[in-house]
Motif scaffolding. Structure first.
Motif, PDB file in Angstrom:
ATOM      1  N   MET A 222       0.833  -1.209   0.000  1.00 27.78           N
ATOM      2  CA  MET A 222       0.000   0.000   0.000  1.00 27.78           C
ATOM      3  C   MET A 222       0.869   1.261   0.000  1.00 27.78           C
ATOM      4  N   ARG A 223       1.939   1.254   0.810  1.00 27.46           N
ATOM      5  CA  ARG A 223       2.871   2.412   0.825  1.00 27.46           C
ATOM      6  C   ARG A 223       3.392   2.696  -0.562  1.00 27.46           C
ATOM      7  N   ARG A 224       3.791   1.609  -1.243  1.00 25.64           N
ATOM      8  CA  ARG A 224       4.411   1.781  -2.567  1.00 25.64           C
ATOM      9  C   ARG A 224       3.402   2.246  -3.605  1.00 25.64           C
ATOM     10  N   GLU A 225       2.121   1.994  -3.334  1.00 24.77           N
ATOM     11  CA  GLU A 225       1.080   2.442  -4.267  1.00 24.77           C
ATOM     12  C   GLU A 225       0.652   3.876  -3.966  1.00 24.77           C
ATOM     13  N   GLY A 226       1.192   4.477  -2.886  1.00 30.35           N
ATOM     14  CA  GLY A 226       0.868   5.876  -2.587  1.00 30.35           C
ATOM     15  C   GLY A 226      -0.117   6.069  -1.452  1.00 30.35           C
ATOM     16  N   TYR A 227      -0.336   5.033  -0.627  1.00 30.87           N
ATOM     17  CA  TYR A 227      -1.265   5.154   0.515  1.00 30.87           C
ATOM     18  C   TYR A 227      -0.504   5.608   1.759  1.00 30.87           C
ATOM     19  N   GLU A 228      -1.223   6.346   2.609  1.00 35.67           N
ATOM     20  CA  GLU A 228      -0.694   6.700   3.937  1.00 35.67           C
ATOM     21  C   GLU A 228      -1.594   6.055   4.972  1.00 35.67           C
ATOM     22  N   VAL A 229      -1.011   5.259   5.882  1.00 36.20           N
ATOM     23  CA  VAL A 229      -1.826   4.593   6.912  1.00 36.20           C
ATOM     24  C   VAL A 229      -1.062   4.554   8.229  1.00 36.20           C
ATOM     25  N   MET A 230      -1.797   4.205   9.290  1.00 34.86           N
ATOM     26  CA  MET A 230      -1.156   3.896  10.571  1.00 34.86           C
ATOM     27  C   MET A 230      -1.529   2.456  10.922  1.00 34.86           C
ATOM     28  N   VAL A 231      -0.595   1.769  11.574  1.00 37.81           N
ATOM     29  CA  VAL A 231      -0.802   0.354  11.909  1.00 37.81           C
ATOM     30  C   VAL A 231      -0.608   0.169  13.404  1.00 37.81           C
ATOM     31  N   SER A 232      -1.507  -0.612  14.020  1.00 41.74           N
ATOM     32  CA  SER A 232      -1.399  -0.847  15.463  1.00 41.74           C
ATOM     33  C   SER A 232      -0.582  -2.116  15.727  1.00 41.74           C
ATOM     34  N   ARG A 233      -0.304  -2.363  16.993  1.00 40.77           N
ATOM     35  CA  ARG A 233       0.417  -3.582  17.383  1.00 40.77           C
ATOM     36  C   ARG A 233      -0.468  -4.802  17.144  1.00 40.77           C
ATOM     37  N   PRO A 234       0.106  -5.931  16.664  1.00 33.19           N
ATOM     38  CA  PRO A 234      -0.717  -7.132  16.462  1.00 33.19           C
ATOM     39  C   PRO A 234      -1.164  -7.743  17.787  1.00 33.19           C
ATOM     40  N   GLU A 235      -2.365  -8.304  17.789  1.00 31.52           N
ATOM     41  CA  GLU A 235      -2.892  -8.998  18.979  1.00 31.52           C
ATOM     42  C   GLU A 235      -3.409 -10.361  18.532  1.00 31.52           C
ATOM     43  N   ALA A 236      -3.311 -11.350  19.412  1.00 21.34           N
ATOM     44  CA  ALA A 236      -3.829 -12.680  19.085  1.00 21.34           C
ATOM     45  C   ALA A 236      -5.362 -12.655  19.132  1.00 21.34           C
ATOM     46  N   ILE A 237      -5.990 -13.491  18.297  1.00 21.31           N
ATOM     47  CA  ILE A 237      -7.456 -13.596  18.296  1.00 21.31           C
ATOM     48  C   ILE A 237      -7.847 -14.698  19.288  1.00 21.31           C
ATOM     49  N   PHE A 238      -8.567 -14.314  20.343  1.00 20.40           N
ATOM     50  CA  PHE A 238      -8.988 -15.282  21.372  1.00 20.40           C
ATOM     51  C   PHE A 238     -10.378 -15.823  21.069  1.00 20.40           C
ATOM     52  N   HIS A 239     -10.657 -17.029  21.575  1.00 21.33           N
ATOM     53  CA  HIS A 239     -12.004 -17.599  21.500  1.00 21.33           C
ATOM     54  C   HIS A 239     -12.438 -17.967  22.916  1.00 21.33           C
ATOM     55  N   ARG A 240     -13.754 -18.109  23.114  1.00 28.46           N
ATOM     56  CA  ARG A 240     -14.249 -18.607  24.401  1.00 28.46           C
ATOM     57  C   ARG A 240     -15.017 -19.904  24.189  1.00 28.46           C
ATOM     58  N   THR A 241     -14.844 -20.840  25.118  1.00 36.28           N
ATOM     59  CA  THR A 241     -15.621 -22.090  25.053  1.00 36.28           C
ATOM     60  C   THR A 241     -17.031 -21.807  25.547  1.00 36.28           C
ATOM     61  N   GLU A 242     -17.908 -22.787  25.402  1.00 30.43           N
ATOM     62  CA  GLU A 242     -19.303 -22.593  25.839  1.00 30.43           C
ATOM     63  C   GLU A 242     -19.394 -22.333  27.338  1.00 30.43           C
ATOM     64  N   ASP A 243     -18.460 -22.913  28.111  1.00 34.23           N
ATOM     65  CA  ASP A 243     -18.518 -22.690  29.566  1.00 34.23           C
ATOM     66  C   ASP A 243     -17.680 -21.479  30.003  1.00 34.23           C
ATOM     67  N   GLY A 244     -17.270 -20.642  29.021  1.00 26.35           N
ATOM     68  CA  GLY A 244     -16.661 -19.362  29.360  1.00 26.35           C
ATOM     69  C   GLY A 244     -15.154 -19.357  29.498  1.00 26.35           C
ATOM     70  N   ASN A 245     -14.476 -20.497  29.259  1.00 26.30           N
ATOM     71  CA  ASN A 245     -13.006 -20.518  29.359  1.00 26.30           C
ATOM     72  C   ASN A 245     -12.380 -19.829  28.148  1.00 26.30           C
ATOM     73  N   LEU A 246     -11.290 -19.103  28.401  1.00 24.73           N
ATOM     74  CA  LEU A 246     -10.615 -18.359  27.325  1.00 24.73           C
ATOM     75  C   LEU A 246      -9.612 -19.260  26.612  1.00 24.73           C
ATOM     76  N   LEU A 247      -9.694 -19.289  25.274  1.00 25.02           N
ATOM     77  CA  LEU A 247      -8.747 -20.074  24.467  1.00 25.02           C
ATOM     78  C   LEU A 247      -7.900 -19.122  23.630  1.00 25.02           C
ATOM     79  N   GLU A 248      -6.636 -19.470  23.445  1.00 24.48           N
ATOM     80  CA  GLU A 248      -5.762 -18.649  22.596  1.00 24.48           C
ATOM     81  C   GLU A 248      -5.039 -19.550  21.593  1.00 24.48           C
ATOM     82  N   PRO A 249      -4.594 -18.977  20.440  1.00 26.01           N
ATOM     83  CA  PRO A 249      -3.902 -19.792  19.445  1.00 26.01           C
ATOM     84  C   PRO A 249      -2.478 -20.123  19.887  1.00 26.01           C
ATOM     85  N   LEU A 250      -2.084 -21.381  19.686  1.00 25.72           N
ATOM     86  CA  LEU A 250      -0.710 -21.816  19.944  1.00 25.72           C
ATOM     87  C   LEU A 250      -0.042 -22.140  18.613  1.00 25.72           C
TER      88      LEU A 250
END
Length: 613
Positions: free
Chosen positions: A382-410
């Motif tokens: 995008m930069r090379r095509e002439g766009y100006e943007v800001m980018v945030s820090r990456p974060e992992a995408i979490f999921h929750r099980t049916e009983d509310g436990n937090l799961l994360e990608p390994l």
């Protein structure tokens, strides 16, 4: 039909896949003898040439001894795995290229698993046998172990092996030994004939459905300024001609009809127009304004869609924002939310493993992807095509099980490093909640296999490069979603944040560099809230990089003492994205990369910190 072979070439990054395709195209007579061609001709994007990696899957074709061989070059990096998964629907066989010293790496494992699941016939090519430290027989054993680990069938385990040097342009069936000096009948190591023979002999011709009507699954997309969108894929059954009226069955079940305006096939890397094509051929087809990867093209509305391969889920989330810094609009051509939204929508049409969504905040777009490298490549384009943007820090995408436990990608992490750096790297992996599974010692190096949260991988490559002085190698692969592993410590050091607007001076930077590492040099424009360096201590430090030396009519004490500034640290986009903290952005414009705080005003920033606490 028996004269067609459709193959994909798969390998880990830098195992010589693109060079091998070069040789196949050259030796099949695809190029004229006087035609000037570039090295690594399949790497057509600027970024691919610079980084030496394949990012986009690409098609080519050549003729050999009356056979037509269609090749698809696939990426070798896990972040671009979406390209690989859909390509497997187009091919009947794969050339698995493995380095004669390194053996199968993480990415080989990922791509081979996809190929075996799709019942593709594998041919193993042990490449770079001309390397001084090549150990081809050991590598063949490693490949066999990998096939067994991936639960290959007996038929798949009976794979043919070709030994090659793509750089020198030759292949042999067997290696020279004292017992077999003829080297399997190829004394002169002169060309790729054994590989051509293996492709024709072992890869089956395309499977054709018994249905008489036209069906095709869209596996890739291209675009022409004159004809619009080009749908690429393999014809499963029937035939199609220019002028035919056909139906597109979309992923959501809607059906649209259009007329075929053009048909393409490949000769070498060139798209060649044809009038008609039949089952088994890989073709490009135009006529539909809206057609996406995974959709079915057929003759009438009543048909059932063809099955599309499921894509692994994204594991990383980031935000791309409209640039609102004081220097916004100085260098870029496309700076508004509308421009950025259109560009992201265009990207997701051709890249099925990337998702872009609007958020509740205007001008902020949420991107879900496989890894930060995938997003860094997109932002760099995008930069090379002439766009100006800001980018945030990456974060992992979490999921929750049916009983509310937090799961994360390994992720499965594979690291190869010098022996003397082992302690530092094990410490870094432990700090990032990683668990070591396997450790293998070689002569002067050691290879590690570990399980680590995706969060823990962010910034790990920078650590590895710094601790091993650039000698460490790593690759990673999505493993599973598992229970949350607990908090991971952030960056150990604070940053130096500018308090002033203006141009930086050598005098001010000389005083600042005693406190840490500089990211800018003299005579660079800065603004309040911009990050100009790294503090040696954990807290952030406000500094004034624009301070000028006061001149008096008296002689100053420091006169005659030259200022010596250390070279500033210039980060690549990937490294900058890994480096920033949760309250910072990377500002990417066509000419510059700047790091900045989310809240530029120092008082407002302090107030926000107190409120958060």
């Amino acid at each position: 039909m028996d004269k067609i072979r459709n193959i994909a070439i798969i390998a880990h990054v830098d195992h010589g896949k693109t060079t091998l395709v070069d040789q196949l195209l050259r030796q099949s007579g695809t190029f004229r003898s006087n035609q000037k061609i570039e090295e690594r001709v399949m790497d057509s994007m600027d970024l691919e040439r610079e980084k030496g990696i394949t990012i986009r899957a690409k098609n080519a074709a050549f003729h050999w001894n009356g056979y037509r061989i269609n090749i698809v070059d696939t990426p070798g990096h896990a972040d671009f795995g979406g390209e690989v998964e859909r390509i497997m629907k187009m091919v009947d066989g794969v050339l698995l290229v493995v380095d004669a010293h390194d053996g199968p790496q993480a990415q080989t494992r990922f791509v081979l698993r996809k190929a075996l699941e799709n019942k593709a016939k594998p041919i193993v090519v042990i490449n770079k046998i001309d390397r001084e430290n090549a150990r081809p027989h050991r590598v063949v054993d490693m490949v066999f172990d990998l096939f067994v680990e991936l639960k290959a069938t007996d038929e798949q385990l009976d794979f043919p092996i070709i030994y090659a040097s793509a750089k020198n342009g030759f292949a042999v069936r067997e290696l020279f030994t004292t017992a077999n000096p003829s080297g399997g009948g190829h004394k002169n190591n002169e060309d790729m004939t054994p590989l051509f023979e293996a492709i024709v002999e072992h890869v089956p011709p395309p499977k054709i459905s018994s249905e008489p009507f036209f069906q095709m699954l869209v596996s890739n997309l291209d675009y022409s300024d004159y004809l619009g969108r080009i749908a690429l894929g393999r014809i499963v059954s029937g035939r199609v001609a220019v002028g035919d009226s056909i139906v597109c069955i979309q992923r959501d079940g809607r059906r649209g009809r259009a007329t075929v305006t053009a048909l393409f096939t490949y000769e070498g890397l060139e798209q060649v127009e044809i009038e008609h094509a039949s089952a088994g051929e890989i073709v490009g087809l135009t006529g539909f304004d809206e057609v996406y990867i995974g959709e079915t093209l057929t003759d009438v509305e009543e048909r059932t869609p063809l099955q599309f391969v499921d894509i692994d889920p994204p594991t990383i989330r980031m935000h791309i924002l409209v640039n609102d810094s004081p220097f916004a609009g100085r260098e870029g051509k496309y700076v508004t939310a509308r421009h950025i939204r259109e560009r992201l929508t265009r990207e997701t049409r051709g890249n099925v493993s990337l998702q872009a969504n609007d958020t509740e905040t205007a001008g902020v777009f949420e991107i879900n992807a496989r890894g930060e490298m995938q997003i860094a490549i997109l932002v760099e384009q995008m930069r090379r095509e002439g766009y100006e943007v800001m980018v945030s820090r990456p974060e992992a995408i979490f999921h929750r099980t049916e009983d509310g436990n937090l799961l994360e990608p390994l992720e499965s992490l594979y690291v190869d490093l010098p022996n003397e750096n082992l302690g530092d790297i094990l410490q870094s992996i432990a700090n990032r909640k990683g668990e070591i599974l396997v450790m293998d010692h070689h002569a002067a190096r050691v290879s590690i296999e570990a399980i680590i949260p995706t969060r823990g991988l962010i910034g790990f490559e920078t650590d590895l490069v710094n601790l091993t002085r650039g000698e460490g190698l790593m690759s990673h692969l999505f493993r599973e979603y598992a229970p949350f592993k607990g908090e991971i410590g952030g960056r150990g050091r604070g940053v130096m944040v500018s308090m002033e607007y203006g141009a930086s001076t050598a005098y001010a930077l000389n005083n600042i560099q005693a406190r840490g590492r500089l990211f800018i040099g003299p005579q660079e424009d800065v603004y309040a809230g911009m990050i100009v360096g790294e503090n040696a201590r954990p807290e952030d430090l406000p500094v004034n990089p624009c301070k000028a030396k006061h001149l008096t009519n008296m002689r100053s004490q420091g006169e005659g003492k030259g200022i010596q500034l250390e070279a500033p640290l210039r980060m690549t986009l990937e490294r900058a994205i890994e480096y920033i903290d949760i309250d910072e952005y990377v500002e990417a414009t066509p000419k510059s990369l700047r790091l900045r705080k989310r809240i530029l005003d120092a008082t407002a920033r302090k107030r926000a910190t107190v409120m958060a606490a």
